[in-house]
Write a protein that holds these residues in place. Structure first.
Motif, PDB file in Angstrom:
ATOM      1  N   CYS A 121      -3.859 -13.059  -5.467  1.00  0.00           N
ATOM      2  CA  CYS A 121      -2.826 -12.035  -5.254  1.00  0.00           C
ATOM      3  C   CYS A 121      -2.405 -10.805  -6.734  1.00  0.00           C
ATOM      4  O   CYS A 121      -2.066 -11.921  -7.714  1.00  0.00           O
ATOM      5  CB  CYS A 121      -1.021 -12.612  -4.708  1.00  0.00           C
ATOM      6  SG  CYS A 121       0.162 -12.116  -4.978  1.00  0.00           S
ATOM      7  N   GLU A 123      -0.418  -7.423  -8.253  1.00  0.00           N
ATOM      8  CA  GLU A 123       0.647  -6.898  -8.256  1.00  0.00           C
ATOM      9  C   GLU A 123       0.336  -5.477  -8.206  1.00  0.00           C
ATOM     10  O   GLU A 123      -0.634  -5.031  -9.153  1.00  0.00           O
ATOM     11  CB  GLU A 123       1.643  -7.348  -9.777  1.00  0.00           C
ATOM     12  CG  GLU A 123       2.540  -8.582  -9.574  1.00  0.00           C
ATOM     13  CD  GLU A 123       2.997  -9.181 -10.246  1.00  0.00           C
ATOM     14  OE1 GLU A 123       3.401  -8.328 -11.637  1.00  0.00           O
ATOM     15  OE2 GLU A 123       4.221 -10.463 -10.228  1.00  0.00           O
ATOM     16  N   GLY A 149       6.880 -10.817   1.556  1.00  0.00           N
ATOM     17  CA  GLY A 149       5.957 -12.549   1.113  1.00  0.00           C
ATOM     18  C   GLY A 149       7.186 -13.819   0.420  1.00  0.00           C
ATOM     19  O   GLY A 149       8.121 -13.243   0.707  1.00  0.00           O
ATOM     20  N   VAL A 155       4.408  -7.366   0.769  1.00  0.00           N
ATOM     21  CA  VAL A 155       2.934  -7.868   0.250  1.00  0.00           C
ATOM     22  C   VAL A 155       2.155  -6.796   1.480  1.00  0.00           C
ATOM     23  O   VAL A 155       2.466  -6.888   2.774  1.00  0.00           O
ATOM     24  CB  VAL A 155       3.322  -9.217   0.811  1.00  0.00           C
ATOM     25  CG1 VAL A 155       3.465  -9.538  -0.081  1.00  0.00           C
ATOM     26  CG2 VAL A 155       2.891  -9.519   1.986  1.00  0.00           C
ATOM     27  N   GLU A 171       1.241  -7.455  -3.985  1.00  0.00           N
ATOM     28  CA  GLU A 171       2.393  -7.781  -4.041  1.00  0.00           C
ATOM     29  C   GLU A 171       2.853  -6.692  -4.513  1.00  0.00           C
ATOM     30  O   GLU A 171       2.846  -6.422  -6.237  1.00  0.00           O
ATOM     31  CB  GLU A 171       3.208  -9.005  -4.410  1.00  0.00           C
ATOM     32  CG  GLU A 171       4.183  -9.182  -4.421  1.00  0.00           C
ATOM     33  CD  GLU A 171       3.958 -10.536  -4.986  1.00  0.00           C
ATOM     34  OE1 GLU A 171       4.867 -12.034  -4.250  1.00  0.00           O
ATOM     35  OE2 GLU A 171       4.730 -10.924  -6.549  1.00  0.00           O
TER      36      GLU A 171
END
Length: 173
Positions: A121, A123, A149, A155, A171
């Motif tokens: 994940c 950002e 999320g 997300v 995200e």
């Protein structure tokens, strides 16, 4: 004769220099030509997700054996998973376990009985701009719209076949 060759060579260098100089200072081409401009930025690694067949055993490993701070187990019905976050200082691990029969983690664990890395994940500062831009670059999304999320933020998952075999979650920071 040598003098004539030097004059021609000097004239050629001079012409090339002027041409290059004119191109550099051209008013018809933007100064940032060739540098992509985007309306969004890729940020820091938020977490690495690990699918686990036994959530209690995995949580105990990180908490009791390795001494990490771990969150409570949280159900995310919209994503079909239970999650536990392991704090690592500079990022987190997200432990994933199936929630319900249609959990995407169930299929992963059927193929990988011991569990394993599921996704990363990263950002982004503007998820909608990132999605729009990535679609123009033929990166497929796994859903039509962003969903909320585990951190309560939007997300989007990118297709692993378009990301060198890695399932990437974006995200919004």
């Amino acid at each position: 004769m040598a003098s004539a060759v030097l004059k021609v060579a000097a004239a050629g260098v001079s012409r090339c220099s002027r041409v290059a100089l004119q191109r550099v200072h051209s008013t018809t081409a933007p100064l940032h030509q060739g540098v992509p401009t985007t309306l969004w930025k890729l940020g820091r690694l938020n977490h690495i997700a690990i699918a686990v067949p036994d959530m209690e055993k995995a949580t105990a490993l990180y908490r009791d054996v390795l001494g990490a701070t771990v969150s409570e187990k949280v159900p995310l019905p919209d994503h079909g998973v239970y999650t536990v976050f392991v704090e690592l200082g500079n990022t987190k691990l997200e432990l994933l376990h199936p929630l319900g029969e249609k959990s995407p983690i169930s299929g992963f664990l059927q193929k990988n009985k011991s569990g394993g890395m599921h996704h990363i994940c990263i950002e982004v500062d503007d998820i909608n701009a990132a999605i729009a831009d990535l679609k123009t670059k033929n990166i497929r999304m796994l859903s039509a719209e962003p969903r909320i999320g585990a951190h309560g933020k939007p997300v989007m998952f990118l297709h692993p076949k378009d990301c060198d075999g890695v399932l990437v979650e974006l995200e919004e920071a």
